[in-house]
Design a protein around this motif. Structure first.
Motif, short mmCIF file in Angstrom:
data_model
loop_
_atom_site.label_atom_id
_atom_site.label_comp_id
_atom_site.label_asym_id
_atom_site.label_seq_id
_atom_site.Cartn_x
_atom_site.Cartn_y
_atom_site.Cartn_z
N ALA A 157 0.87 -1.41 -0.17
CA ALA A 157 -0.29 -0.17 0.08
C ALA A 157 0.97 1.53 -0.22
CB ALA A 157 -0.90 0.65 0.93
N ASP A 158 2.12 1.63 0.77
CA ASP A 158 3.01 2.22 0.95
C ASP A 158 3.67 2.91 -0.01
OD1 ASP A 158 1.67 3.21 3.55
OD2 ASP A 158 3.34 1.60 4.21
N ALA A 159 3.86 1.58 -1.55
CA ALA A 159 4.15 1.90 -2.43
C ALA A 159 3.19 2.00 -3.68
CB ALA A 159 5.09 0.77 -3.22
N GLU B 220 1.29 5.00 -6.14
CA GLU B 220 1.28 5.94 -6.03
C GLU B 220 0.94 6.72 -6.91
OE1 GLU B 220 5.38 6.48 -8.19
OE2 GLU B 220 6.57 6.13 -5.76
N THR C 56 0.44 0.84 8.01
CA THR C 56 0.62 1.73 6.54
C THR C 56 0.34 3.52 7.03
OG1 THR C 56 -1.91 2.97 5.75
CG2 THR C 56 -1.04 0.92 4.83
N THR D 138 1.37 5.48 4.33
CA THR D 138 0.16 6.61 2.87
C THR D 138 -0.03 7.52 3.36
OG1 THR D 138 -0.15 5.76 0.57
CG2 THR D 138 -1.20 4.50 1.66
N ARG D 139 -0.47 8.33 2.44
CA ARG D 139 -1.74 9.43 2.94
C ARG D 139 -2.85 9.54 1.27
NH1 ARG D 139 1.45 14.98 2.67
NH2 ARG D 139 3.07 15.16 4.37
N VAL D 140 -3.14 7.81 0.79
CA VAL D 140 -3.78 7.14 -0.26
C VAL D 140 -4.81 6.52 1.07
CG1 VAL D 140 -4.31 6.06 -2.07
CG2 VAL D 140 -2.35 6.96 -2.14
#
Length: 218
Positions: free
Chosen positions: A166-168, A170, A189, A191-193
Protein backbone atom coordinates in the motif's frame (compact mmCIF):
# COMPACT_ATOMS: atom_id res chain seq x y z
CA UNK A 1 -32.12 -11.80 14.84
CA UNK A 2 -29.20 -13.86 13.57
CA UNK A 3 -26.75 -13.13 10.78
CA UNK A 4 -24.95 -16.11 9.27
CA UNK A 5 -21.41 -15.40 8.06
CA UNK A 6 -19.79 -17.70 5.52
CA UNK A 7 -16.01 -17.62 5.94
CA UNK A 8 -13.26 -19.47 4.11
CA UNK A 9 -10.82 -18.98 7.00
CA UNK A 10 -11.34 -19.11 10.77
CA UNK A 11 -9.13 -16.00 11.01
CA UNK A 12 -12.20 -13.89 10.20
CA UNK A 13 -14.21 -14.93 13.24
CA UNK A 14 -12.55 -12.69 15.87
CA UNK A 15 -12.54 -9.74 13.44
CA UNK A 16 -16.29 -9.85 12.92
CA UNK A 17 -17.04 -10.69 16.54
CA UNK A 18 -15.12 -7.58 17.62
CA UNK A 19 -16.93 -5.39 15.10
CA UNK A 20 -20.28 -6.79 16.23
CA UNK A 21 -19.48 -6.14 19.88
CA UNK A 22 -18.37 -2.56 19.17
CA UNK A 23 -20.96 -1.47 16.64
CA UNK A 24 -23.88 -3.91 16.53
CA UNK A 25 -24.58 -5.14 20.08
CA UNK A 26 -27.43 -7.58 20.20
CA UNK A 27 -26.80 -8.93 16.70
CA UNK A 28 -26.42 -12.69 16.78
CA UNK A 29 -23.66 -14.06 14.57
CA UNK A 30 -23.39 -17.63 13.36
CA UNK A 31 -20.00 -18.37 11.85
CA UNK A 32 -19.78 -20.98 9.09
CA UNK A 33 -16.17 -21.81 8.15
CA UNK A 34 -15.62 -23.68 4.88
CA UNK A 35 -11.99 -23.52 3.82
CA UNK A 36 -12.67 -26.13 1.17
CA UNK A 37 -14.85 -23.72 -0.78
CA UNK A 38 -11.95 -21.35 -1.36
CA UNK A 39 -9.69 -24.23 -2.32
CA UNK A 40 -12.24 -25.41 -4.88
CA UNK A 41 -12.75 -21.91 -6.24
CA UNK A 42 -9.01 -21.37 -6.65
CA UNK A 43 -8.58 -24.71 -8.40
CA UNK A 44 -11.61 -24.63 -10.71
CA UNK A 45 -13.15 -21.15 -10.53
CA UNK A 46 -15.83 -19.74 -8.24
CA UNK A 47 -18.71 -21.16 -10.29
CA UNK A 48 -17.45 -24.66 -9.55
CA UNK A 49 -18.46 -24.29 -5.90
CA UNK A 50 -21.74 -22.43 -6.43
CA UNK A 51 -23.93 -25.46 -5.62
CA UNK A 52 -22.04 -26.12 -2.38
CA UNK A 53 -22.26 -22.46 -1.42
CA UNK A 54 -25.99 -22.53 -2.05
CA UNK A 55 -26.39 -25.59 0.15
CA UNK A 56 -24.47 -23.96 3.01
CA UNK A 57 -26.61 -20.83 2.82
CA UNK A 58 -29.84 -22.83 2.62
CA UNK A 59 -28.87 -24.77 5.74
CA UNK A 60 -28.11 -21.52 7.57
CA UNK A 61 -31.54 -20.13 6.70
CA UNK A 62 -33.23 -23.37 7.74
CA UNK A 63 -31.53 -22.99 11.11
CA UNK A 64 -32.88 -19.48 11.61
CA UNK A 65 -30.56 -16.98 9.88
CA UNK A 66 -32.28 -13.67 9.05
CA UNK A 67 -29.59 -12.78 6.50
CA UNK A 68 -26.32 -14.20 5.20
CA UNK A 69 -22.98 -12.50 4.59
CA UNK A 70 -20.11 -14.01 2.62
CA UNK A 71 -16.79 -12.66 3.88
CA UNK A 72 -14.70 -14.22 1.10
CA UNK A 73 -14.14 -11.98 -1.93
CA UNK A 74 -13.28 -14.91 -4.18
CA UNK A 75 -16.67 -16.62 -3.78
CA UNK A 76 -18.68 -13.51 -2.92
CA UNK A 77 -20.35 -13.31 -6.31
CA UNK A 78 -21.59 -16.89 -6.29
CA UNK A 79 -22.75 -16.44 -2.70
CA UNK A 80 -24.81 -13.41 -3.69
CA UNK A 81 -26.39 -15.36 -6.53
CA UNK A 82 -27.08 -18.38 -4.34
CA UNK A 83 -28.63 -16.22 -1.64
CA UNK A 84 -31.29 -15.05 -4.09
CA UNK A 85 -32.84 -18.54 -3.88
CA UNK A 86 -32.88 -19.02 -0.10
CA UNK A 87 -35.46 -16.44 0.91
CA UNK A 88 -33.40 -14.00 3.00
CA UNK A 89 -31.04 -11.15 2.11
CA UNK A 90 -27.61 -12.33 0.99
CA UNK A 91 -24.64 -10.01 0.75
CA UNK A 92 -20.97 -10.13 -0.18
CA UNK A 93 -18.77 -8.30 2.28
CA UNK A 94 -16.88 -6.25 -0.31
CA UNK A 95 -19.80 -4.66 -2.20
CA UNK A 96 -20.17 -1.58 0.04
CA UNK A 97 -16.41 -1.06 -0.16
CA UNK A 98 -16.48 -1.30 -3.95
CA UNK A 99 -19.35 1.17 -4.19
CA UNK A 100 -17.38 3.66 -2.10
CA UNK A 101 -14.19 3.10 -4.08
CA UNK A 102 -15.58 3.91 -7.52
CA UNK A 103 -16.76 7.29 -6.23
CA UNK A 104 -13.13 8.24 -5.53
CA UNK A 105 -11.68 8.01 -9.06
CA UNK A 106 -8.44 6.08 -9.67
CA UNK A 107 -8.52 2.78 -7.81
CA UNK A 108 -5.65 0.44 -6.98
CA UNK A 109 -6.69 -3.03 -5.83
CA UNK A 110 -4.32 -4.98 -3.59
CA UNK A 111 -4.86 -8.73 -3.35
CA UNK A 112 -2.90 -11.47 -1.65
CA UNK A 113 -4.47 -14.28 -3.68
CA UNK A 114 -4.55 -14.21 -7.47
CA UNK A 115 -7.98 -15.88 -7.53
CA UNK A 116 -9.45 -12.87 -5.74
CA UNK A 117 -8.50 -10.39 -8.46
CA UNK A 118 -11.03 -11.32 -11.14
CA UNK A 119 -14.09 -11.31 -8.82
CA UNK A 120 -13.00 -8.03 -7.23
CA UNK A 121 -12.36 -6.32 -10.56
CA UNK A 122 -15.73 -7.53 -11.85
CA UNK A 123 -17.43 -6.14 -8.74
CA UNK A 124 -15.74 -2.76 -9.17
CA UNK A 125 -16.85 -2.68 -12.80
CA UNK A 126 -20.43 -3.40 -11.70
CA UNK A 127 -20.38 -0.60 -9.17
CA UNK A 128 -18.74 1.83 -11.61
CA UNK A 129 -21.52 1.14 -14.10
CA UNK A 130 -24.11 2.02 -11.44
CA UNK A 131 -22.36 5.29 -10.56
CA UNK A 132 -23.52 7.74 -13.23
CA UNK A 133 -20.62 9.46 -15.00
CA UNK A 134 -18.11 7.97 -12.59
CA UNK A 135 -16.21 5.22 -14.42
CA UNK A 136 -13.35 4.00 -12.26
CA UNK A 137 -9.81 3.64 -13.53
CA UNK A 138 -8.69 0.42 -11.84
CA UNK A 139 -5.25 -1.11 -11.48
CA UNK A 140 -4.61 -4.44 -9.75
CA UNK A 141 -1.55 -5.40 -7.70
CA UNK A 142 -0.86 -8.91 -6.40
CA UNK A 143 1.13 -8.69 -3.16
CA UNK A 144 4.02 -11.12 -3.67
CA UNK A 145 4.48 -13.60 -0.87
CA UNK A 146 1.52 -12.42 1.18
CA UNK A 147 -0.71 -15.43 0.69
CA UNK A 148 2.05 -17.84 1.68
CA UNK A 149 2.48 -15.87 4.92
CA UNK A 150 -1.26 -15.99 5.59
CA UNK A 151 -1.44 -19.74 4.99
CA UNK A 152 1.56 -20.27 7.29
CA UNK A 153 -0.20 -18.41 10.09
CA UNK A 154 2.30 -15.53 9.99
CA UNK A 155 -0.25 -12.79 10.56
CA UNK A 156 2.25 -10.03 11.23
CA UNK A 157 4.32 -10.91 8.20
CA UNK A 158 1.20 -11.00 6.07
CA UNK A 159 -0.05 -7.62 7.23
CA UNK A 160 3.41 -6.06 6.92
CA UNK A 161 3.65 -7.14 3.27
CA UNK A 162 0.19 -5.73 2.54
CA UNK A 163 1.06 -2.45 4.28
CA UNK A 164 4.32 -2.16 2.35
CA UNK A 165 2.49 -2.73 -0.92
CA UNK A 166 0.00 0.00 0.00
CA UNK A 167 2.81 2.40 0.85
CA UNK A 168 4.35 1.79 -2.58
CA UNK A 169 1.18 2.80 -4.46
CA UNK A 170 1.38 5.99 -6.51
CA UNK A 171 -1.05 7.77 -8.83
CA UNK A 172 -4.20 6.57 -7.07
CA UNK A 173 -7.11 8.23 -5.34
CA UNK A 174 -8.00 5.19 -3.24
CA UNK A 175 -6.57 1.78 -2.39
CA UNK A 176 -8.92 -1.19 -2.09
CA UNK A 177 -7.86 -4.10 0.10
CA UNK A 178 -9.49 -6.94 -1.78
CA UNK A 179 -9.61 -9.45 1.06
CA UNK A 180 -11.22 -9.00 4.47
CA UNK A 181 -8.11 -10.47 6.11
CA UNK A 182 -6.12 -7.43 4.97
CA UNK A 183 -8.11 -4.89 6.99
CA UNK A 184 -5.70 -4.48 9.87
CA UNK A 185 -2.91 -3.52 7.46
CA UNK A 186 -4.52 -0.07 7.41
CA UNK A 187 -2.99 0.54 10.84
CA UNK A 188 0.49 -0.25 9.57
CA UNK A 189 0.68 2.06 6.57
CA UNK A 190 2.11 5.56 6.15
CA UNK A 191 0.60 6.28 2.75
CA UNK A 192 -1.57 9.36 2.35
CA UNK A 193 -3.78 7.54 -0.16
CA UNK A 194 -7.06 6.53 1.53
CA UNK A 195 -7.44 2.79 2.12
CA UNK A 196 -10.74 0.95 2.06
CA UNK A 197 -11.29 -2.46 3.64
CA UNK A 198 -14.43 -4.52 3.71
CA UNK A 199 -15.28 -5.89 7.19
CA UNK A 200 -16.80 -2.80 8.83
CA UNK A 201 -18.95 -1.60 5.92
CA UNK A 202 -19.90 -5.14 4.91
CA UNK A 203 -21.06 -6.10 8.39
CA UNK A 204 -23.00 -2.84 8.72
CA UNK A 205 -24.85 -3.51 5.46
CA UNK A 206 -25.63 -7.08 6.47
CA UNK A 207 -26.81 -6.05 9.94
CA UNK A 208 -29.14 -3.48 8.38
CA UNK A 209 -30.51 -6.12 5.99
CA UNK A 210 -31.10 -8.55 8.85
CA UNK A 211 -32.99 -5.90 10.81
CA UNK A 212 -35.32 -5.30 7.86
CA UNK A 213 -36.43 -8.93 7.71
CA UNK A 214 -39.93 -9.27 9.26
CA UNK A 215 -39.91 -11.37 12.40
CA UNK A 216 -42.38 -14.23 12.64
CA UNK A 217 -45.46 -13.54 14.70
CA UNK A 218 -46.23 -15.18 18.05
Amino acid sequence: MTLALLHTSPAHIPVFDALRDAEHPGLGLRHLVREDLLAGAVESGPEAVSAEVGAVLADAVAEGASAVLCTCSTIGGVAESAAATVGVPGLRVDRPMAAAAVERGRVVVLAALAGTLAPTLALLAEEAEKAADRPAGVRAVLVDGAWARFCAGDRDGYLDLVAAAADAVEDADVIVLAQASMAEACRRTVTRVPLLSSPRSGLAAAAAAARRVPRPGP
